[in-house]
Scaffold this active site. Sequence first.
Site, PDB file in Angstrom:
ATOM      1  N   TRP A 136       0.806  -1.217   0.000  1.00 12.46           N
ATOM      2  CA  TRP A 136       0.000   0.000   0.000  1.00 12.46           C
ATOM      3  C   TRP A 136       0.839   1.267   0.000  1.00 12.46           C
ATOM      4  O   TRP A 136       0.326   2.355  -0.240  1.00 12.46           O
ATOM      5  CB  TRP A 136      -0.923   0.041   1.223  1.00 12.46           C
ATOM      6  CG  TRP A 136      -0.283  -0.314   2.534  1.00 12.46           C
ATOM      7  CD1 TRP A 136      -0.371  -1.504   3.188  1.00 12.46           C
ATOM      8  CD2 TRP A 136       0.550   0.524   3.358  1.00 12.46           C
ATOM      9  NE1 TRP A 136       0.353  -1.466   4.358  1.00 12.46           N
ATOM     10  CE2 TRP A 136       0.923  -0.234   4.480  1.00 12.46           C
ATOM     11  CE3 TRP A 136       1.012   1.830   3.252  1.00 12.46           C
ATOM     12  CZ2 TRP A 136       1.738   0.273   5.500  1.00 12.46           C
ATOM     13  CZ3 TRP A 136       1.825   2.336   4.259  1.00 12.46           C
ATOM     14  CH2 TRP A 136       2.175   1.572   5.362  1.00 12.46           C
ATOM     15  N   LYS A 176      -2.797  -8.094  -7.639  1.00  8.23           N
ATOM     16  CA  LYS A 176      -3.633  -8.111  -6.433  1.00  8.23           C
ATOM     17  C   LYS A 176      -3.175  -6.949  -5.549  1.00  8.23           C
ATOM     18  O   LYS A 176      -2.151  -7.038  -4.865  1.00  8.23           O
ATOM     19  CB  LYS A 176      -3.507  -9.458  -5.711  1.00  8.23           C
ATOM     20  CG  LYS A 176      -4.549  -9.657  -4.602  1.00  8.23           C
ATOM     21  CD  LYS A 176      -4.114  -8.997  -3.321  1.00  8.23           C
ATOM     22  CE  LYS A 176      -5.166  -9.106  -2.229  1.00  8.23           C
ATOM     23  NZ  LYS A 176      -4.871  -8.193  -1.091  1.00  8.23           N
ATOM     24  N   GLU A 181      -5.492  -3.931   0.163  1.00  6.93           N
ATOM     25  CA  GLU A 181      -6.818  -3.390   0.448  1.00  6.93           C
ATOM     26  C   GLU A 181      -6.741  -1.916   0.855  1.00  6.93           C
ATOM     27  O   GLU A 181      -7.752  -1.203   0.832  1.00  6.93           O
ATOM     28  CB  GLU A 181      -7.521  -4.198   1.539  1.00  6.93           C
ATOM     29  CG  GLU A 181      -6.796  -4.275   2.862  1.00  6.93           C
ATOM     30  CD  GLU A 181      -5.861  -5.471   2.948  1.00  6.93           C
ATOM     31  OE1 GLU A 181      -5.634  -5.935   4.085  1.00  6.93           O
ATOM     32  OE2 GLU A 181      -5.343  -5.924   1.916  1.00  6.93           O
ATOM     33  N   GLY A 187       5.742  -7.626   3.831  1.00  8.79           N
ATOM     34  CA  GLY A 187       6.450  -7.938   5.060  1.00  8.79           C
ATOM     35  C   GLY A 187       6.752  -9.411   5.193  1.00  8.79           C
ATOM     36  O   GLY A 187       6.233 -10.250   4.448  1.00  8.79           O
ATOM     37  N   GLU A 235      10.426  -8.833  -2.260  1.00  6.60           N
ATOM     38  CA  GLU A 235      11.007  -7.558  -1.853  1.00  6.60           C
ATOM     39  C   GLU A 235      10.354  -7.207  -0.531  1.00  6.60           C
ATOM     40  O   GLU A 235       9.185  -6.828  -0.475  1.00  6.60           O
ATOM     41  CB  GLU A 235      10.747  -6.482  -2.917  1.00  6.60           C
ATOM     42  CG  GLU A 235      11.690  -5.287  -2.822  1.00  6.60           C
ATOM     43  CD  GLU A 235      11.276  -4.275  -1.786  1.00  6.60           C
ATOM     44  OE1 GLU A 235      11.845  -4.317  -0.664  1.00  6.60           O
ATOM     45  OE2 GLU A 235      10.392  -3.469  -2.062  1.00  6.60           O
ATOM     46  N   GLY A 281      11.024  -6.234   3.999  1.00  7.43           N
ATOM     47  CA  GLY A 281      11.272  -5.089   4.858  1.00  7.43           C
ATOM     48  C   GLY A 281      12.736  -4.745   5.031  1.00  7.43           C
ATOM     49  O   GLY A 281      13.623  -5.370   4.462  1.00  7.43           O
ATOM     50  N   CYS A 302      10.371   0.740   2.839  1.00  8.72           N
ATOM     51  CA  CYS A 302      11.246  -0.337   3.282  1.00  8.72           C
ATOM     52  C   CYS A 302      12.706   0.075   3.280  1.00  8.72           C
ATOM     53  O   CYS A 302      13.520  -0.520   3.998  1.00  8.72           O
ATOM     54  CB  CYS A 302      11.045  -1.578   2.417  1.00  8.72           C
ATOM     55  SG  CYS A 302      11.150  -1.241   0.643  1.00  8.72           S
ATOM     56  N   GLU A 362      11.537  -3.360  12.481  1.00 10.77           N
ATOM     57  CA  GLU A 362      11.059  -2.412  11.481  1.00 10.77           C
ATOM     58  C   GLU A 362       9.801  -1.726  11.992  1.00 10.77           C
ATOM     59  O   GLU A 362       8.795  -2.371  12.293  1.00 10.77           O
ATOM     60  CB  GLU A 362      10.768  -3.114  10.153  1.00 10.77           C
ATOM     61  CG  GLU A 362      10.398  -2.138   9.061  1.00 10.77           C
ATOM     62  CD  GLU A 362      10.103  -2.803   7.724  1.00 10.77           C
ATOM     63  OE1 GLU A 362      10.474  -2.233   6.681  1.00 10.77           O
ATOM     64  OE2 GLU A 362       9.496  -3.897   7.727  1.00 10.77           O
ATOM     65  N   GLY A 398      14.584 -10.300   1.695  1.00  9.30           N
ATOM     66  CA  GLY A 398      14.067 -10.921   0.484  1.00  9.30           C
ATOM     67  C   GLY A 398      15.137 -11.397  -0.467  1.00  9.30           C
ATOM     68  O   GLY A 398      16.318 -11.490  -0.136  1.00  9.30           O
TER      69      GLY A 398
END
Length: 499
Positions: free
Chosen positions: A160, A184, A187, A237, A258, A260, A292, A394, A467
Amino acid sequence: MTTEAVRERFRPGADYQMFIGGEWLSAPDAFEAVDPSLGSAWAAIGNGTAQQAEDAVAAARKALPAWRRSTPATRQAILGAVADRIEADAELFARLLPTENGRPVREVGIADVPASAAIYRYYAGLVRSHRGDQIPVEDPHSLVYTVREPLGVIAAILPWNSPLITVANKLAPALACGNTVVLKPSEFASASVLEFVRLIADLLPPGVVNVVTGFGPTVGAALVGHPDVAKVTLTGGGPTARAVMAAAAGALTPTIMELGGKSAMIVAEDADLGRAVADAAMGIYLANGEACIASSRLLLHERIADDFLDRFAALARSIRVGDALDPDTQVGPLVSRPHFDRVLAHVKKAQDQGVRVLAGDEELGLGPTYKDGFFLRPTVLHDPSGQADVVTDEVFGPVTVAETFSDYDEVVERANATRYGLASGVWTTDLARAHRIAGQLDAGIVWVNKWFDLPAGAPMGGVKDSGFGRELSWETMLEYSAPKTINIDLGAPRFPLWG
């Protein structure tokens, strides 16, 4: 300060639908999108189902044969046209992103729009250099070469915090390689993805790009575990990544992650403090600290620590916090009430562990219009020995923690003593020191005397819990394609093995 009566909030024409197979389709129900400056609903987003996720994958599979055969010239032209439309409709995103996730409006024009357009243009250029190779072999009667082929349907799970840029990071290379995509969105940032796709939908054949909105346990799970998905790419995350990888494992689907970061900025005693303070502030307070790669740790040499912190805390206290749609706002609200509560909990825990607050506990004073907004002042914490949990956890907000050091071997060890490894930096005028420390830091990105510079072409990604895989670069084209070996007989004699 902007008031609700005059603020130019983005207003959708209707409730948001999903985009599947080139058609806008309704969901059985909807959820509310909340304006974080006001804490009130501003739009309804379709709450998709697992079946609609299946339908989106089927649409992408149907579109794949023709799209993978499209010419480099076709894909190059389309990606360039996408960039043009983003720039032409910059005002759309200038109102939408602040309304949706609290991104300060001034940042949309200097970061989100130009960065996104640059990514599409970069991959438009790479389309024509994406190729295989001829393999030298001992047998003079064999010709061996490779071609790069698209993987198939890509499921892209989006965050987001920077939805327009993140879509570009995933969609541009996937399309450039000839894949089809199901997006996707989070939200908390679905409208920007849907408006972007509406903006560019006519450029692409039906089914090449699809969007299914909804929640992770339904839509997300249906996508990442689908046997017809060739690869999953996630920005998010650690907990989400583990759930996605577990679901993808059942179908043996590879992933790009990809994740945090808890990025350390090391400031030497010979650093240009004026520039270092300014870059440290940009590194943590740009995008409301919800990045991030934020410079969320400051490791300051003991000789300059007091001077640096005096300057930095004064700068933090001077930052204008307010309505994300106000051009004068420098730091806007956090994205949601739950996230706001999580960030506050990190700060409270740090205080309970003895960490000092140097800035951030001042009164906001935004007035009654914004009493339900998710505002937090830029916060500076001081934990000289670096023992509190906030040093390695984080926070993902406008909160940084400062430590002090005297020994450079020790500071590298402390900077690396976290499960994350996304970004880091060192400020020094000593070139040898800069090279030495950069080589020792466990991070996918190391900045020297700068922060937050992510030009298209420079690989972006991390190590450890930050990641794997790389975005934003030529290497990303390898993530979205596979080599096929073609071995041709040129008349080699056969050995008489039979009869």
